[in-house]
Design a protein around this motif. Structure first.
Motif, PDB file in Angstrom:
ATOM      1  N   HIS A 137       0.845  -1.187   0.000  1.00  0.00           N
ATOM      2  CA  HIS A 137       0.000   0.000   0.000  1.00  0.00           C
ATOM      3  C   HIS A 137       0.886   1.244   0.000  1.00  0.00           C
ATOM      4  O   HIS A 137       1.967   1.250   0.589  1.00  0.00           O
ATOM      5  CB  HIS A 137      -0.886   0.045   1.251  1.00  0.00           C
ATOM      6  N   LEU A 138       0.384   2.310  -0.615  1.00  0.00           N
ATOM      7  CA  LEU A 138       1.029   3.620  -0.546  1.00  0.00           C
ATOM      8  C   LEU A 138       0.114   4.590   0.193  1.00  0.00           C
ATOM      9  O   LEU A 138      -1.112   4.480   0.100  1.00  0.00           O
ATOM     10  CB  LEU A 138       1.282   4.174  -1.961  1.00  0.00           C
ATOM     11  N   PRO A 139       0.694   5.550   0.948  1.00  0.00           N
ATOM     12  CA  PRO A 139      -0.155   6.609   1.503  1.00  0.00           C
ATOM     13  C   PRO A 139      -0.950   7.273   0.382  1.00  0.00           C
ATOM     14  O   PRO A 139      -0.446   7.453  -0.737  1.00  0.00           O
ATOM     15  CB  PRO A 139       0.861   7.575   2.122  1.00  0.00           C
ATOM     16  N   GLU A 140      -2.179   7.628   0.671  1.00  0.00           N
ATOM     17  CA  GLU A 140      -3.097   8.096  -0.368  1.00  0.00           C
ATOM     18  C   GLU A 140      -2.531   9.271  -1.160  1.00  0.00           C
ATOM     19  O   GLU A 140      -2.601   9.296  -2.389  1.00  0.00           O
ATOM     20  CB  GLU A 140      -4.431   8.487   0.277  1.00  0.00           C
ATOM     21  N   ARG A 141      -1.960  10.263  -0.458  1.00  0.00           N
ATOM     22  CA  ARG A 141      -1.458  11.442  -1.165  1.00  0.00           C
ATOM     23  C   ARG A 141      -0.249  11.107  -2.033  1.00  0.00           C
ATOM     24  O   ARG A 141      -0.053  11.709  -3.095  1.00  0.00           O
ATOM     25  CB  ARG A 141      -1.111  12.545  -0.166  1.00  0.00           C
ATOM     26  N   LEU A 142       0.564  10.156  -1.608  1.00  0.00           N
ATOM     27  CA  LEU A 142       1.703   9.742  -2.418  1.00  0.00           C
ATOM     28  C   LEU A 142       1.233   8.993  -3.655  1.00  0.00           C
ATOM     29  O   LEU A 142       1.741   9.212  -4.767  1.00  0.00           O
ATOM     30  CB  LEU A 142       2.647   8.877  -1.585  1.00  0.00           C
ATOM     31  N   ALA A 143       0.256   8.128  -3.476  1.00  0.00           N
ATOM     32  CA  ALA A 143      -0.313   7.414  -4.627  1.00  0.00           C
ATOM     33  C   ALA A 143      -0.929   8.395  -5.619  1.00  0.00           C
ATOM     34  O   ALA A 143      -0.762   8.253  -6.840  1.00  0.00           O
ATOM     35  CB  ALA A 143      -1.367   6.410  -4.146  1.00  0.00           C
ATOM     36  N   GLU A 144      -1.613   9.407  -5.115  1.00  0.00           N
ATOM     37  CA  GLU A 144      -2.220  10.414  -5.989  1.00  0.00           C
ATOM     38  C   GLU A 144      -1.147  11.208  -6.729  1.00  0.00           C
ATOM     39  O   GLU A 144      -1.308  11.539  -7.914  1.00  0.00           O
ATOM     40  CB  GLU A 144      -3.086  11.361  -5.168  1.00  0.00           C
ATOM     41  N   HIS A 145      -0.054  11.517  -6.047  1.00  0.00           N
ATOM     42  CA  HIS A 145       1.027  12.275  -6.677  1.00  0.00           C
ATOM     43  C   HIS A 145       1.610  11.505  -7.859  1.00  0.00           C
ATOM     44  O   HIS A 145       1.760  12.051  -8.955  1.00  0.00           O
ATOM     45  CB  HIS A 145       2.122  12.560  -5.637  1.00  0.00           C
ATOM     46  N   TRP A 146       1.935  10.243  -7.641  1.00  0.00           N
ATOM     47  CA  TRP A 146       2.508   9.454  -8.733  1.00  0.00           C
ATOM     48  C   TRP A 146       1.461   9.144  -9.799  1.00  0.00           C
ATOM     49  O   TRP A 146       1.779   9.106 -10.996  1.00  0.00           O
ATOM     50  CB  TRP A 146       3.115   8.176  -8.183  1.00  0.00           C
ATOM     51  N   ALA A 147       0.224   8.937  -9.386  1.00  0.00           N
ATOM     52  CA  ALA A 147      -0.830   8.667 -10.371  1.00  0.00           C
ATOM     53  C   ALA A 147      -1.040   9.861 -11.291  1.00  0.00           C
ATOM     54  O   ALA A 147      -1.345   9.702 -12.480  1.00  0.00           O
ATOM     55  CB  ALA A 147      -2.135   8.307  -9.660  1.00  0.00           C
TER      56      ALA A 147
END
Length: 770
Positions: free
Chosen positions: A112-122
């Motif tokens: 899992h990635l922290p939500e904001r980090l996942a959003e940044h890379w996405a």
């Protein structure tokens, strides 16, 4: 805490693992510290905190994190390994790096990635619907057409099974990358448009043609009479422009260095550094260092100081920045001068002196000897040099070649942001500064350097745990020993000083001689001008001879005795009396003024029958004489009467900029870990009234961010906010809140140097300044 959440993972860590994570993320330990694991997860997931943490990971960890985002968090470790073309064991090594810094967490074979980090890379990869989601609204005929394009058997296959086969094919990201790379340029551009969220047609014909090419290669599906590119294809398009491969740590050869030679070189470097810094601060005690209007010391002033103190230019630049960062040098009205801390530091042993300077250097964010240049102006901050320095030293531990690590710095610090032509200069600056500090010698970390990284790696150290400058000093005390000071006075009117000059020796030679050379030994020269300067400062011939004899290993040379005697004989024959104004009148009036009791405080003195001198300014003297019943007039230097102008009143100017608040306190990693494990839900302590008021206005903010903002408002502390104004533009501001007025936060904005109002609901994130 929700099941499978980041907070639940953190709560499941043992005390050792939790302490290590908190040590690696020092910004979350800034007061007010998080209460409970939910708030800890929020602080660790804050954008500013994530950005800092990402700058500390190596390339493999970065690649694995991006791969998880590309596959969609959570992602199976097996799928990540296939995507980055590496073994699962290699992927797990990178995952351990991410998890140890709070940038990911494992759960049942997935990541899992922290939500904001996942959003940044996405956001970098591009959004869009998955093929499975698209298929639910697509016609079966269109799906069969797509399947035939991808060589999938469609005869007698139901829609559910067909969709499953299609998803299986497009999920083979590496195969899709090969298809994307073979596309013609217009089709590639069309995918990039869609990947970045632009779905409009600048030219309908070109876009339609590109869509048909994508459809013909199985990369687009027809839905409701228009073409749609699945997210899997957009990921493949992003991946086609990346080198998303786990390579493993580059092989770094050990440095071919003799340990004893490195030790001697490091000890000599530390002696030169401490000698140069002491000379710099002693000089600043007598004559403050000229400052630029916007702060800092300009190249011309640095050049003057280097020449006067006979110091290398890079050592001088390093010394200025380190003494300022260590609190030994501070800003005055006219420039920079030593602070009260300098007297304490001056008396410390070499290990403590070095430890304080080395700690300041390790945590400094710019390179003092290689500043960022914009146009023809230096930028003292806003640099990645500090992170690069720390990555370089961290990777070179245990006797590895520092230069070899520097050549591979792209792997150890992938987010440095420097152009390829600029990067070698930044690496060279880091190595050169480390050599000047004795941290590196002959291409290897010295014992001092190893201890520096061991104590401070992972962020600013915990002072209460003995891991700060004091703890570092204890570790290097056996290496950086005090060298006895010896002074030899020679007949050529020079003094040769070996060892570290004591305070008495430095004060004596600084008053009566001029530094000529520095190195293994310092050379000072006596001259008529330097001895006269000592007499001007209040020294007497007898006192000077006595103290020189006390510090010297030899009797005073006869030539020096004669020089002191000759200068003393001439000193004071001509006297200059200082005054700020004088009174001119006839002799009778002068006598009357001199004997007027009410004017006694003017300290008037007769310098001629018709002239009185006074240390007071002209305006003060006029006012006092007029108050005594006299009617004086003012004259200029030529004797011309000055016609007085009536003073005009003006409104007060704009409010002066507020000084930034002192850095917030930082709790030790071990102590915070104990608090969190003792109170995992954060039940101790009720929210403040300010928190409750802000919570009603700032729905975007997490509890941890609201606590930071409330604390800043209640205690007038600085915070860093991300703010979106009414036109939709996002800015990052460092502010000092002072009042909550309705739905507005009235604050001092350091960026604008003025008071500004911020709508609480438009504040998107809050981070501590420390």
């Amino acid at each position: 805490m929700a099941a499978g959440s980041f907070a639940e993972y953190l709560a499941g860590l043992d005390e050792g693992a939790l302490t290590g994570l908190l040590r690696a993320r020092p910004d979350v330990r800034i007061e007010p510290v998080p209460r409970g694991f939910e708030q800890l997860a929020q602080r660790l997931s804050a954008p500013e905190s994530l950005a800092v943490a990402l700058r500390s990971v190596d390339r493999d960890a970065l690649v694995v994190g991006q791969a998880v985002a590309a596959l969609g968090s959570p992602a199976a470790v097996e799928s990540v390994a296939r995507l980055v073309e590496a073994s699962e064991s290699a992927v797990r090594v990178a995952l351990d790096e991410l998890c140890g810094r709070g940038l990911a967490w494992p759960e049942a074979g997935t990541v899992h990635l922290p939500e904001r980090l996942a959003e940044h890379w996405a956001a970098e990869i591009g959004g869009g619907r998955s093929l499975a989601a698209i298929a639910r609204s697509a016609l079966l005929a269109d799906l069969r057409t797509l399947a035939e394009t991808l060589d999938i058997e469609t005869a007698g296959v139901r829609k559910t099974e067909l969709v499953a086969r299609l998803v299986e094919v497009v999920s083979d990201v590496r195969a899709m990358v090969d298809v994307v790379r073979a596309l013609p340029a217009p089709a590639l551009d069309r995918v990039d448009q869609l990947r970045h969220g632009y779905d409009g047609y600048t030219s309908f014909g070109i876009a339609e043609s590109a869509d048909r090419v994508l459809a013909a290669t199985g990369l687009a599906v027809r839905v409701n009479n228009r073409w749609e590119v699945p997210r899997e294809v957009r990921v493949a398009a992003w991946l086609s422009q990346q080198d998303l491969l786990v390579t493993g740590r580059p092989p770094i050869a050990p440095a071919a260095v003799e340990t004893r030679a490195a030790l001697v070189t490091a000890q000599a470097a530390v002696r030169d550094l401490l000698s140069g810094v002491t000379a710099l601060l002693d000089e600043a005690s007598s004559n403050s260092i000229a400052a630029l209007k916007k702060g800092g010391v300009g190249p011309r002033e640095r050049s003057r100081l280097a020449s006067r103190l006979t110091l290398p230019a890079d050592l001088l630049a390093l010394g200025i920045d380190l003494t300022y960062a260590a609190g030994l040098l501070g800003r005055t009205g006219t420039g920079y001068a030593p602070t009260e801390q300098y007297e304490r530091w001056r008396e410390e042993p070499p290990a403590q002196q070095w430890a304080e300077l080395a700690t300041a250097w390790f945590t400094l964010e710019h390179a003092p000897t290689s500043r960022e240049i914009q146009g023809d102006k230096e930028l003292p901050s806003a640099s990645e040099a500090g992170a690069l320095r720390r990555a370089l030293l961290r990777a070179a531990r245990d006797g590895l070649s520092v230069r070899a690590v520097g050549a591979e710095i792209d792997w150890f610090f992938p987010l440095h942001g420097y152009e390829s032509a600029q990067l070698p200069d930044k690496v060279d600056a880091a190595v050169r500064e480390a050599e000047l500090l004795g941290v590196v010698a002959t291409d290897v970390l010295t014992d001092c350097g190893e201890q520096l990284v061991a104590v401070l790696d992972g962020g600013p150290a915990d002072a209460e745990s003995g891991d700060g400058a004091d703890g570092l000093a204890d570790r290097v005390a056996g290496v950086l020993v005090e060298t006895p000071c010896t002074v030899i006075l020679q007949s050529d009117l020079t003094a040769v000083v070996s060892g570290r000059p004591t305070v008495a020796v430095a004060r004596l030679l600084g008053a009566a001689a001029v530094s000529e050379a520095r190195g293994a030994a310092e050379v000072w020269r006596f001259s008529p001008a330097s001895v006269r300067a000592a007499f001007d400062a209040g020294w007497t011939a007898e006192r000077l001879r006595t103290e020189l004899a006390a510090v010297s290993a030899r009797p005073l040379p006869q030539s020096l005795e004669y020089l002191i005697a000759d200068v003393a004989r001439q000193h004071g024959k001509v006297r200059v009396r200082g005054m700020r104004s004088c009174v001119v009148a006839d002799e009778t009036m002068i006598t009357e003024i001199l004997h007027t009791r009410s004017l006694a405080k003017l300290s008037l003195a007769r310098v001629a029958p018709t002239v009185l001198s006074s240390p007071y300014e002209l305006d003060d003297l006029l006012a006092r004489l007029r108050a005594a019943g006299l009617s004086p007039v003012a004259e200029d230097a030529t004797g011309t009467v000055i016609v007085e102008q009536r003073q005009e009143h003006r409104a007060a100017g704009p409010r002066r900029a507020l000084a930034r608040t002192a850095p917030r306190a930082r709790l030790g990693a071990a102590e915070l870990a104990k608090h969190l494990l003792a109170d995992p839900e954060g039940e101790d302590g009720a929210p403040s009234e300010t928190f409750e008021r802000l919570a009603q206005l700032g729905s975007r903010l997490t509890d941890a961010e609201l606590i930071l903002l409330a604390d800043a408002l209640d205690h007038e502390r600085d915070v860093l906010i991300t703010y979106r104004n009414k036109t939709g533009n996002r800015t990052v501001r460092e502010i000092q809140p002072n009042q909550l007025y309705g739905r507005w936060l009235v604050s001092w904005c350091h960026l604008r140097g003025a008071e500004r109002e911020f709508t609480v609901a438009n504040i998107e994130s809050v981070a501590p300044v420390g």
